[in-house]
Design a protein around this motif. Structure first.
Motif, PDB file in Angstrom:
ATOM      1  N   GLY A  47       0.777  -1.230   0.000  1.00 15.00           N
ATOM      2  CA  GLY A  47       0.000   0.000   0.000  1.00 15.00           C
ATOM      3  C   GLY A  47       0.813   1.287   0.000  1.00 15.00           C
ATOM      4  N   ARG A  48       2.126   1.172  -0.001  1.00 20.09           N
ATOM      5  CA  ARG A  48       2.990   2.370  -0.003  1.00 20.09           C
ATOM      6  C   ARG A  48       3.564   2.592  -1.388  1.00 20.09           C
ATOM      7  NH1 ARG A  48       7.444   2.210   4.241  1.00 20.09           N
ATOM      8  NH2 ARG A  48       7.585   4.373   3.623  1.00 20.09           N
ATOM      9  N   SER A  49       3.631   3.820  -1.806  1.00 23.97           N
ATOM     10  CA  SER A  49       4.193   4.182  -3.105  1.00 23.97           C
ATOM     11  C   SER A  49       5.684   4.456  -2.979  1.00 23.97           C
ATOM     12  CB  SER A  49       3.513   5.444  -3.640  1.00 23.97           C
ATOM     13  OG  SER A  49       2.145   5.219  -3.816  1.00 23.97           O
ATOM     14  N   PHE A  50       6.404   4.076  -4.005  1.00 22.09           N
ATOM     15  CA  PHE A  50       7.835   4.352  -4.070  1.00 22.09           C
ATOM     16  C   PHE A  50       8.165   4.978  -5.413  1.00 22.09           C
ATOM     17  CE2 PHE A  50       7.411   1.234  -0.796  1.00 22.09           C
ATOM     18  CZ  PHE A  50       8.314   1.644   0.161  1.00 22.09           C
ATOM     19  N   PHE A  51       9.131   5.882  -5.403  1.00 26.23           N
ATOM     20  CA  PHE A  51       9.475   6.675  -6.568  1.00 26.23           C
ATOM     21  C   PHE A  51      10.964   6.591  -6.853  1.00 26.23           C
ATOM     22  CE2 PHE A  51       5.973   8.465  -4.224  1.00 26.23           C
ATOM     23  CZ  PHE A  51       4.993   8.583  -5.198  1.00 26.23           C
TER      24      PHE A  51
END
Length: 74
Positions: A47-51
């Motif tokens: 559920g966490r976004s990474f860039f």
């Protein structure tokens, strides 16, 4: 060796909080960049976004250029 380390830093994935700290904005600003289509998530995990660091720096540079007509050299 130092140049190689720089390339590895650009490949590093950052959370919204880390990305925001890198370019001196809030995590909410990072989420706005995503919702406006300026920035794409590299991946999501639990559920966490990474860039990608490189993507964050590019969006920030373009934002500065639009606001001031000037961007720092890379």
């Amino acid at each position: 060796m130092e140049i190689e380390d720089d390339f590895h830093e650009l490949d590093r994935l950052l959370s919204s909080r880390e990305a925001a700290q890198l370019v001196h904005v809030t995590p909410e600003c990072i989420r706005k960049w995503v919702s406006r289509g300026y920035l794409k998530q590299a991946t999501k995990h639990k559920g966490r976004s990474f860039f990608r660091t490189e993507d964050i720096l590019l969006v920030d540079r373009n934002r500065r250029k639009r606001r001031t007509g000037w961007a720092p050299r890379s």
